[in-house]
Design an enzyme around this catalytic site. Structure first.
Site, PDB file in Angstrom:
ATOM      1  N   HIS A 290     -12.427  -8.409  37.809  1.00 59.65           N
ATOM      2  CA  HIS A 290     -13.891  -8.322  37.688  1.00 59.65           C
ATOM      3  C   HIS A 290     -14.343  -8.802  36.302  1.00 59.65           C
ATOM      4  O   HIS A 290     -14.411  -8.039  35.351  1.00 59.65           O
ATOM      5  CB  HIS A 290     -14.350  -6.883  37.937  1.00 59.65           C
ATOM      6  CG  HIS A 290     -15.829  -6.776  38.162  1.00 59.65           C
ATOM      7  ND1 HIS A 290     -16.389  -5.927  39.079  1.00 59.65           N
ATOM      8  CD2 HIS A 290     -16.872  -7.429  37.591  1.00 59.65           C
ATOM      9  CE1 HIS A 290     -17.710  -6.043  39.058  1.00 59.65           C
ATOM     10  NE2 HIS A 290     -18.017  -6.952  38.153  1.00 59.65           N
TER      11      HIS A 290
ATOM     12  N   HIS B  95     -17.246 -11.504  34.274  1.00 58.50           N
ATOM     13  CA  HIS B  95     -18.436 -12.365  34.371  1.00 58.50           C
ATOM     14  C   HIS B  95     -18.369 -13.487  33.338  1.00 58.50           C
ATOM     15  O   HIS B  95     -18.046 -13.256  32.185  1.00 58.50           O
ATOM     16  CB  HIS B  95     -19.710 -11.544  34.141  1.00 58.50           C
ATOM     17  CG  HIS B  95     -19.950 -10.527  35.219  1.00 58.50           C
ATOM     18  ND1 HIS B  95     -20.530 -10.854  36.415  1.00 58.50           N
ATOM     19  CD2 HIS B  95     -19.652  -9.210  35.282  1.00 58.50           C
ATOM     20  CE1 HIS B  95     -20.600  -9.777  37.178  1.00 58.50           C
ATOM     21  NE2 HIS B  95     -20.065  -8.763  36.516  1.00 58.50           N
ATOM     22  N   PHE B  96     -18.688 -14.692  33.800  1.00 59.43           N
ATOM     23  CA  PHE B  96     -18.694 -15.863  32.908  1.00 59.43           C
ATOM     24  C   PHE B  96     -20.101 -16.247  32.459  1.00 59.43           C
ATOM     25  O   PHE B  96     -20.260 -17.007  31.537  1.00 59.43           O
ATOM     26  CB  PHE B  96     -18.079 -17.058  33.634  1.00 59.43           C
ATOM     27  CG  PHE B  96     -16.617 -17.271  33.376  1.00 59.43           C
ATOM     28  CD1 PHE B  96     -15.871 -16.344  32.667  1.00 59.43           C
ATOM     29  CD2 PHE B  96     -15.979 -18.415  33.848  1.00 59.43           C
ATOM     30  CE1 PHE B  96     -14.517 -16.555  32.428  1.00 59.43           C
ATOM     31  CE2 PHE B  96     -14.633 -18.631  33.615  1.00 59.43           C
ATOM     32  CZ  PHE B  96     -13.901 -17.707  32.913  1.00 59.43           C
TER      33      PHE B  96
ATOM     34  N   ASN C  14     -22.076 -14.423  40.135  1.00 53.93           N
ATOM     35  CA  ASN C  14     -23.447 -14.493  39.601  1.00 53.93           C
ATOM     36  C   ASN C  14     -23.504 -15.317  38.319  1.00 53.93           C
ATOM     37  O   ASN C  14     -24.072 -14.918  37.312  1.00 53.93           O
ATOM     38  CB  ASN C  14     -24.035 -13.088  39.393  1.00 53.93           C
ATOM     39  CG  ASN C  14     -23.255 -12.259  38.400  1.00 53.93           C
ATOM     40  OD1 ASN C  14     -22.113 -12.576  38.074  1.00 53.93           O
ATOM     41  ND2 ASN C  14     -23.860 -11.190  37.902  1.00 53.93           N
TER      42      ASN C  14
ATOM     43  N   ASP D 245     -21.742  -9.381  43.569  1.00 54.75           N
ATOM     44  CA  ASP D 245     -21.738  -8.452  42.446  1.00 54.75           C
ATOM     45  C   ASP D 245     -22.928  -8.635  41.502  1.00 54.75           C
ATOM     46  O   ASP D 245     -23.354  -9.743  41.222  1.00 54.75           O
ATOM     47  CB  ASP D 245     -20.454  -8.583  41.621  1.00 54.75           C
ATOM     48  CG  ASP D 245     -20.416  -7.525  40.541  1.00 54.75           C
ATOM     49  OD1 ASP D 245     -20.449  -6.348  40.884  1.00 54.75           O
ATOM     50  OD2 ASP D 245     -20.413  -7.895  39.347  1.00 54.75           O
TER      51      ASP D 245
ATOM     52  N   HIS E 299     -20.313  -4.384  45.111  1.00 53.84           N
ATOM     53  CA  HIS E 299     -21.113  -3.661  44.118  1.00 53.84           C
ATOM     54  C   HIS E 299     -22.051  -2.786  44.935  1.00 53.84           C
ATOM     55  O   HIS E 299     -22.858  -3.301  45.704  1.00 53.84           O
ATOM     56  CB  HIS E 299     -21.868  -4.684  43.282  1.00 53.84           C
ATOM     57  CG  HIS E 299     -22.974  -4.132  42.418  1.00 53.84           C
ATOM     58  ND1 HIS E 299     -22.955  -4.261  41.051  1.00 53.84           N
ATOM     59  CD2 HIS E 299     -24.122  -3.477  42.727  1.00 53.84           C
ATOM     60  CE1 HIS E 299     -24.059  -3.690  40.557  1.00 53.84           C
ATOM     61  NE2 HIS E 299     -24.786  -3.215  41.554  1.00 53.84           N
TER      62      HIS E 299
ATOM     63  N   HIS F  47     -16.096  -1.114  40.324  1.00 50.94           N
ATOM     64  CA  HIS F  47     -16.701  -0.217  39.319  1.00 50.94           C
ATOM     65  C   HIS F  47     -17.269   1.077  39.924  1.00 50.94           C
ATOM     66  O   HIS F  47     -18.430   1.417  39.742  1.00 50.94           O
ATOM     67  CB  HIS F  47     -17.710  -0.936  38.419  1.00 50.94           C
ATOM     68  CG  HIS F  47     -18.785  -1.754  39.089  1.00 50.94           C
ATOM     69  ND1 HIS F  47     -19.577  -1.265  40.085  1.00 50.94           N
ATOM     70  CD2 HIS F  47     -19.201  -3.028  38.874  1.00 50.94           C
ATOM     71  CE1 HIS F  47     -20.433  -2.195  40.456  1.00 50.94           C
ATOM     72  NE2 HIS F  47     -20.211  -3.272  39.750  1.00 50.94           N
TER      73      HIS F  47
ATOM     74  N   ASP G 234     -15.035  -5.238  34.519  1.00 54.39           N
ATOM     75  CA  ASP G 234     -16.447  -5.609  34.592  1.00 54.39           C
ATOM     76  C   ASP G 234     -16.947  -6.152  33.244  1.00 54.39           C
ATOM     77  O   ASP G 234     -17.993  -5.744  32.736  1.00 54.39           O
ATOM     78  CB  ASP G 234     -17.308  -4.415  35.059  1.00 54.39           C
ATOM     79  CG  ASP G 234     -18.706  -4.858  35.467  1.00 54.39           C
ATOM     80  OD1 ASP G 234     -18.971  -6.076  35.505  1.00 54.39           O
ATOM     81  OD2 ASP G 234     -19.544  -3.974  35.744  1.00 54.39           O
TER      82      ASP G 234
ATOM     83  N   HIS H  70     -23.170 -10.661  26.971  1.00 54.49           N
ATOM     84  CA  HIS H  70     -24.554 -11.120  26.813  1.00 54.49           C
ATOM     85  C   HIS H  70     -24.702 -11.655  25.402  1.00 54.49           C
ATOM     86  O   HIS H  70     -24.417 -10.961  24.437  1.00 54.49           O
ATOM     87  CB  HIS H  70     -25.544  -9.977  27.012  1.00 54.49           C
ATOM     88  CG  HIS H  70     -25.663  -9.553  28.436  1.00 54.49           C
ATOM     89  ND1 HIS H  70     -26.272 -10.344  29.383  1.00 54.49           N
ATOM     90  CD2 HIS H  70     -25.242  -8.448  29.070  1.00 54.49           C
ATOM     91  CE1 HIS H  70     -26.218  -9.723  30.557  1.00 54.49           C
ATOM     92  NE2 HIS H  70     -25.596  -8.582  30.400  1.00 54.49           N
TER      93      HIS H  70
HETATM   94 ZN   LIG Z   1     -21.289  -4.961  39.653  1.00 53.39          ZN
END
Ligand SMILES: [Zn+2]
Length: 432
Positions: free
Chosen positions: A61, A63-64, A96, A154, A181, A234, A306, A310
């Site tokens: 899990h 995020h890029f 996402n 997600d 999610h 999560h 997760d 940012h």
């Molecule tokens: Zn999530």
């Protein structure tokens, strides 16, 4: 071909459930020998005295955010470097991204760019619905063909029960796991943090546990009915653990947690402000204890992170407008050591297995994620004792939104070897 000999380390044999003092020899992209006292004068030698040597860590899990930016894909590079620093050799990227992973072309592009950068193994998760908007199913079969190993919306949940039911019928047909999610947005709405004492005192809108629990209950039932592989990501509440426990032998389910839901409660919002703003929200002590019990007794079999970076501005604003998410890719393993090994919930082998073999099993790749002669040479070396302080200024990730800054932790990865190449050495990234 150049060989790498890792000597005098303690091997973490996750498939056998034991630690063993053995040397490990790598040739090309394979582990070719595991034995006592291997001699090879031609090999590059890593002295692993006092270190743990295990299969490359897997994080299902991550995020890029952006697939491209004005500087030409630097975002990808930064997060892949963060993964290496964190000892991860394989990561699953949530869909996402910008643009989202809902078209075969975009999924192929991500795979192509990541292979070109050539650091860690990156597996994309395809979107369940177009644009992750929950309205129209994406082309599950074509996305799988393009390289998606799992499916997820997600960041959001699939609120339309009928749509999820149909998608899970497809999931079964294509034999792919769905990473869910779970958040009923008609309940969580504009909620900012857990609906508890801190939200009440600060006058912030709360997110009650039932927003998560009710969708988990629904999807356990739909998953059971369709016979599809459903993975709950999560998980954050005590009741979710009870639900999962009740269904564990009935359906093809699995679940993961994050380190922050094990180490922090709603009170972290008072100390860390927007850095403790995350979905699902940080809960209460009761939830943390239940999650640990679920990990101990095998209801929760995967430890993910997760990782949600940012850049700058999105966290530097008033609480209600700040983005949700915590950047933790390079510190996830030492955080789990603190939460689980130091607390006696898991031993080293148990911890490592939940971060290598188990996620690979969920992803349908049971032949990966453990050390064996003939296996791919994805290897992580960890120093189990030396304590270092978390310093967000040194993060490789573009995201420094992290509530663990200044924490003193042990169990830091010191070497990351991907496909037989040493790409992180003594906590520094090497060029491939
Ligand atoms: Zn999530």
């Amino acid at each position: 071909m150049k060989r790498i000999l890792i000597k005098r380390g303690t091997l973490v044999l996750v498939d056998k459930g034991v630690l063993a003092d053995r040397d490990l020899l790598i040739e090309g992209n394979r582990i070719v020998r595991i034995d006592r006292g291997i001699q090879d004068p031609q090999a590059y030698v890593i002295d692993a005295s006092g270190f743990l040597v295990g299969p490359g860590l897997v994080n299902m899990h991550v995020h890029f955010r952006e697939l491209e930016n004005s500087a030409g894909g630097d975002g990808l590079l930064a997060e892949m470097r963060a993964a290496l620093k964190g000892g991860f050799t394989t990561i699953v990227v949530m869909p996402n991204t910008n643009p989202p992973l809902d078209e075969p072309l975009v999924v192929r592009y991500l795979g192509y760019r990541c292979r070109e950068i050539g650091l860690v193994n990156v597996y994309p998760a395809g979107a369940i619905t177009r644009g992750l908007e929950g309205q129209k199913m994406s082309e599950i079969g074509l996305l799988k063909q393009a390289g998606a190993v799992a499916f997820s919306d997600d960041g959001k949940s699939v609120m339309d029960s009928h749509l999820l039911y149909l998608a899970l019928m497809y999931a079964k047909y294509f034999d792919v796991p769905f990473i869910l999610h779970e958040e009923d947005i008609s309940v969580s709405g504009e909620g900012q943090i857990h609906e508890g004492a801190v939200a009440f005192r600060r006058g912030l809108k709360g997110i009650p546990r039932v927003a998560e629990d009710s969708l988990i209950a629904r999807d356990l039932v739909i998953g059971y009915y369709t016979g599809a592989r459903v993975h709950f990501t999560h998980v954050s509440t005590y009741f979710a653990v009870e639900l999962l426990r009740w269904f564990r032998d009935k359906a093809l389910i699995s679940a993961d947690v994050t380190p922050h839901h094990l180490l922090l409660t709603e009170e972290a919002v008072d100390r860390e402000g927007v850095f403790a703003k995350v979905k699902p929200p940080l809960r209460e002590k009761r939830d943390v204890e239940a999650l640990k019990e679920g990990i101990r007794d095998g209801v929760i079999t995967v430890l993910a992170s997760d990782h949600a970076p940012h850049k700058g501005k999105s966290k530097e604003m008033v609480f209600s407008e700040a983005a949700f998410g915590i950047s933790n890719l390079e510190i996830a393993f030492p955080l789990y050591v603190k939460a689980l090994v130091d607390e006696g919930v898991l031993d080293w082998v148990g911890l490592w297995k939940r971060m290598s073999l188990n996620p690979m099993q969920v992803l349908g790749m049971p032949e990966k994620g453990f050390l064996a002669e003939g296996a791919e040479a994805d290897v992580t070396v960890v120093d189990p004792e030396t304590e270092w302080e978390v310093n967000i200024e040194n993060f490789e990730s573009q995201g420094r939104n992290c509530p663990f800054n200044g924490w003193s932790l042990r169990g830091w990865p010191v070497y990351t070897i991907v496909g037989g190449k040493i790409l992180m050495r003594e906590r520094s990234i090497l060029e491939p």
